[in-house]
Scaffold this active site. Structure first.
Site, mmCIF file in Angstrom:
data_model
loop_
_atom_site.group_PDB
_atom_site.id
_atom_site.type_symbol
_atom_site.label_atom_id
_atom_site.label_comp_id
_atom_site.label_asym_id
_atom_site.label_seq_id
_atom_site.Cartn_x
_atom_site.Cartn_y
_atom_site.Cartn_z
ATOM 1 N N ASP A 76 0.841 -1.199 0.000
ATOM 2 C CA ASP A 76 0.000 0.000 0.000
ATOM 3 C C ASP A 76 0.875 1.248 0.000
ATOM 4 O O ASP A 76 2.069 1.202 0.351
ATOM 5 C CB ASP A 76 -0.894 -0.030 1.252
ATOM 6 C CG ASP A 76 -2.173 0.784 1.101
ATOM 7 O OD1 ASP A 76 -2.289 1.539 0.121
ATOM 8 O OD2 ASP A 76 -3.046 0.663 1.981
ATOM 9 N N ASP A 98 -10.832 2.167 -3.067
ATOM 10 C CA ASP A 98 -11.343 1.852 -1.735
ATOM 11 C C ASP A 98 -12.858 1.781 -1.733
ATOM 12 O O ASP A 98 -13.465 1.335 -0.763
ATOM 13 C CB ASP A 98 -10.898 2.933 -0.737
ATOM 14 C CG ASP A 98 -9.506 2.639 -0.212
ATOM 15 O OD1 ASP A 98 -9.002 1.524 -0.450
ATOM 16 O OD2 ASP A 98 -8.919 3.532 0.428
HETATM 17 C C1 DGJ Z 1 -5.870 1.982 1.932
HETATM 18 C C2 DGJ Z 1 -6.280 0.757 1.183
HETATM 19 O O1 DGJ Z 1 -6.793 1.097 -0.059
HETATM 20 C C3 DGJ Z 1 -7.272 -0.039 2.021
HETATM 21 O O2 DGJ Z 1 -7.717 -1.142 1.301
HETATM 22 C C4 DGJ Z 1 -6.599 -0.441 3.293
HETATM 23 O O3 DGJ Z 1 -5.546 -1.322 3.020
HETATM 24 C C5 DGJ Z 1 -6.099 0.783 4.027
HETATM 25 N N1 DGJ Z 1 -5.274 1.599 3.189
HETATM 26 C C6 DGJ Z 1 -5.324 0.389 5.247
HETATM 27 O O4 DGJ Z 1 -4.741 1.446 5.865
#
Ligand code: DGJ
Length: 724
Positions: free
Chosen positions: A468, A538
């Site tokens: 990430d 997300d």
């Molecule tokens: C952003 C990601 O897109 C989410 O799926 C998740 O992993 C969060 N970060 C965790 O902090």
């Protein structure tokens, strides 16, 4: 196929359906002559050519140079030791070879198995001491032409590059009187919505100065004729194989439209000492004379076969059905809760349990601990290896979230190495989501992160890593570089990310890496070279996903789009959608779950089985098939299909009540076949047609959809063909 005439005055790249022609004029300028449908005879030279001395800014050129009369918005900008910014790159030679070039340290479409892949190398020289190698790759079966550029300082004085594009493509006004520019734009939770407008006089550009592509734009754009649509008109797609600051620019002048793509010049300065060289990232182009659909399918084929890591290319290996813990737990869990969730995932039919954010020392919200990649003993008393063993014991592979480029000021790592973060001396460092960014342009910083990652991944069999990156860069300044070289930091940062991801995939060849950047802020061809899937957004809301995945699909194939079935009301939008609609959105990508399945009864879990089975049965088709966008999202629904290249089978998805009872013409249906329709229902929807439907009917009248009513209904079907 590559053609060079004996005098090397005319050069052509031919793919199966397209041609790209260049010519060298008598002054040695490399002119762009043509990019369009396959043509084996040379095109006409451009009109302004009759005035070659006087109007360099009217000539369609392969590598326009600044300072000497080409007055388009400059992109290439070499600054000499005396402060002059100018170049006159003239033809110095050409070579061809079988197979496609690679770019050291940078992602690029791989040589792969495309039998006719070839490379054309054109050398251009400036008398004061620059040698430019223009690389052209031909992937004939995919109708893709790639370009990259390597600039070498062959003189005796230093040269500072203040701008270095990857590729420029000129469209003469006489051949293309009007063009539309399509970009893919948005925001967090709303990435890559297509935005189309006629090219206006002047410069239109999208890009990023945030160090990553960001949610706002994508390094993929298109130009098209005003009549172009899904299955008609001419269009040209351009994808940059790069994950940092970029610019995709269309400039309209009296001579035509110039498309320039490459690294964003803002804050870019790269000094080449004598003998030094700079490699510009690769750009990939597709031309289609029959609309957006064929163009997308060309990019998809090339990405699937020649860009993804070989281990995951095309239909090579099934992707695991996973459950990700984020929307189920966020930061609130302990080992027992995770194991209950993993057991429920197993019962639903998953292959892989992924532990998202919150597992490391002291991480109970987003204010601390990034950088300290060891398990939090309060949550995981037996460590990551203990949890991994137990998850494996349930019959599931184990995956883990990390954010290697980030550090919280409240972390042991930052306390030990405050200088490892990007920060401008004397200024307050901007924390976004309470975090700083590590200076990945520095080898010692990368080495420190590498040691932590390998300690973790060597401690137990981690099958999957979600990498990430939750913020854009700011305070971009490296403590390891002198003042005169600070303009290198953004690009060195990207090279550093690439280096670490390459090391990761080299050391753990079976590891499945899924990239992510607060959802889809770094969704590009560069990252796909290292990871075969990227978390698309997300936002897991089915209705919003229709647009996000639709826009994403113009360049990127379904098999790279992280897509998960989540709960209702949706955590981001608070909207409700049917099981079928949520499944349709998830099954068309890298299928998985993102919800608390421990709240499901045994019967509810069992109701998910047909969908998991659907993915197992047809996952290879989803990964390797051809996407057809059948009905564009209109805010209420959409329909699409993924079909085998020979039309022998397809999966069809439709979402939204406006499709109720409609017929969906299927352009891939083979009139010589009949198709049995196997639809998946959870409710009391009508039965599928009893008798197989003739291909001709599907092609011309369309597939009859059943009644689709209720809150965001959905339809998922497999069409199986029979001869005759
Ligand atoms: C952003 C990601 O897109 C989410 O799926 C998740 O992993 C969060 N970060 C965790 O902090």
């Amino acid at each position: 196929m590559i053609y060079t005439d004996p005098s090397a005055r005319l050069l052509a790249l031919h793919t199966t359906h397209t041609s790209y022609w260049m010519g060298v004029d008598e002054t040695g300028r490399l002119l762009h002559l043509y990019y369009g449908p396959l043509r084996e005879t040379p095109p006409a030279w451009p009109e302004p050519y009759f005035d070659p001395g006087g109007r360099p800014d009217r000539l369609p050129q392969e590598w326009p140079c600044p300072g000497l009369g080409d007055n388009h918005a400059p992109f290439f900008a070499p600054e000499w030791a005396d402060g002059a910014i100018a170049a006159e790159m003239r033809f110095a030679g050409v070579k061809t070879r079988a197979g496609k070039y690679a770019l050291p340290g940078l992602p690029a479409f791989r040589i792969g198995e495309d039998p006719g892949a070839e490379t054309l190398r054109i050398t251009l020289k400036d008398g004061r001491g620059l040698t430019l190698t223009l690389l052209y790759g031909v992937l004939p079966g995919c109708d893709v032409i790639t370009r990259a550029a390597v600039l070498e300082n062959t003189g005796e004085e230093p040269v500072t590059l203040r701008g270095m594009p990857s590729a420029v493509l000129d469209f003469a006004r006489s051949a293309h009187p009007a063009l539309d520019f399509i970009t893919f734009d948005g925001a967090w939770a709303a990435e890559r919505t297509p935005c189309r407008a006629p090219v206006r006089p002047g410069v239109q550009a999208v890009g990023s100065v945030g160090g990553i592509p960001t949610h706002a734009h994508n390094p993929f754009v298109m130009l098209c004729t005003p009549d172009a649509g899904e299955d008609r008109g001419e269009c040209w797609g351009a994808a940059l194989v790069y994950s940092g600051n970029y610019r995709m620019q269309a400039e309209s002048t009296p001579a035509g439209v110039r498309l320039s793509v490459g690294i964003e010049p803002f804050r870019f300065a790269w000094t080449l000492a004598p003998g030094g060289r700079f490699i510009a990232p690769e750009a990939a182009f597709v031309y289609s004379g029959a609309g957006f659909g064929p163009m997308s399918r060309c990019f998809h084929r090339a990405i699937r076969r020649h860009l993804l890591p070989a281990r995951w290319a095309d239909m090579a290996a099934p992707r695991p059905v996973l459950l990700n813990s984020w929307e189920a737990c966020y930061f609130d869990f302990d080992e027992a809760k995770l194991l209950r969730l993993a057991a429920a995932a197993k019962a639903a039919g998953c292959d892989l349990f992924v532990l998202d954010d919150g597992w490391f020392k002291g991480r109970n919200d987003d204010t601390s601990s990034l950088g300290d990649w060891v398990a939090d003993p309060a949550k995981l008393p037996e460590g990551i290896d203990g949890l991994c063993r137990k998850v494996n014991g349930l019959g599931l592979a184990f995956g883990l979230w990390v954010e290697p480029e980030a550090v919280n000021p409240d972390s042991d790592l930052y306390r030990a190495h405050p200088d490892w973060a990007l920060q401008i001396p004397g200024r307050e460092t901007l924390a976004l989501r309470h975090q700083y960014t590590l200076d990945f342009s520095r080898a010692d910083v990368r080495e420190g992160v590498w040691r932590q990652l390998t300690a973790l991944l060597d401690s137990c069999p981690v099958a999957y890593v979600k990498w990430d990156m939750n913020r854009t860069l700011a305070n971009v300044y490296s403590a390891a570089l002198p003042a005169a070289r600070q303009g290198e930091v953004y690009h060195r940062y990207v090279l550093g990310v690439y280096e670490l991801q390459q090391r990761l995939t080299d050391r753990y060849p079976d590891l499945l890496v899924e990239n992510c950047a607060g959802g889809g802020a770094r969704f590009d061809c560069g990252m796909l070279y290292y990871s075969p899937q990227i978390w698309t957004s997300d936002n897991t809301d089915a209705l919003d996903r229709l647009m996000i995945q639709y826009g994403t699909s113009f360049c990127y194939p379904p098999c790279v789009m992280g897509a998960h079935y989540s709960t209702v009301p949706n955590h981001t939008t608070h909207r409700t959608a049917s099981v079928e609609a949520r499944m349709a959105a998830a099954l068309a990508g890298t299928f998985g779950f993102e919800l608390d399945l421990t709240a499901y009864t045994a019967a509810e879990i069992e109701a998910l089985h047909p969908f998991v089975q659907f993915y197992r049965d047809h996952g290879a088709l989803v990964r390797g098939g051809e996407l057809y966008r059948l009905a564009a999202p209109d805010g209420q629904g959409a329909a699409w299909a993924i079909a085998a290249a020979d039309g022998s089978e397809a999966v069809v998805f439709a979402v939204g009540a406006p499709l109720d009872g409609r017929r969906l013409p299927l352009p891939f249906a083979d009139p010589a076949r009949r198709y049995a329709v196997h639809a998946l229902y959870t409710g009391s929807a009508p039965q599928p047609p009893a008798a197989p439907l003739p291909g001709e009917t599907l092609l011309e009248q369309g597939l009859p959809l059943p009644a689709l009513s209720g809150t965001l209904p959905g339809y998922v079907a497999w069409l199986q063909s029979q001869e005759g």
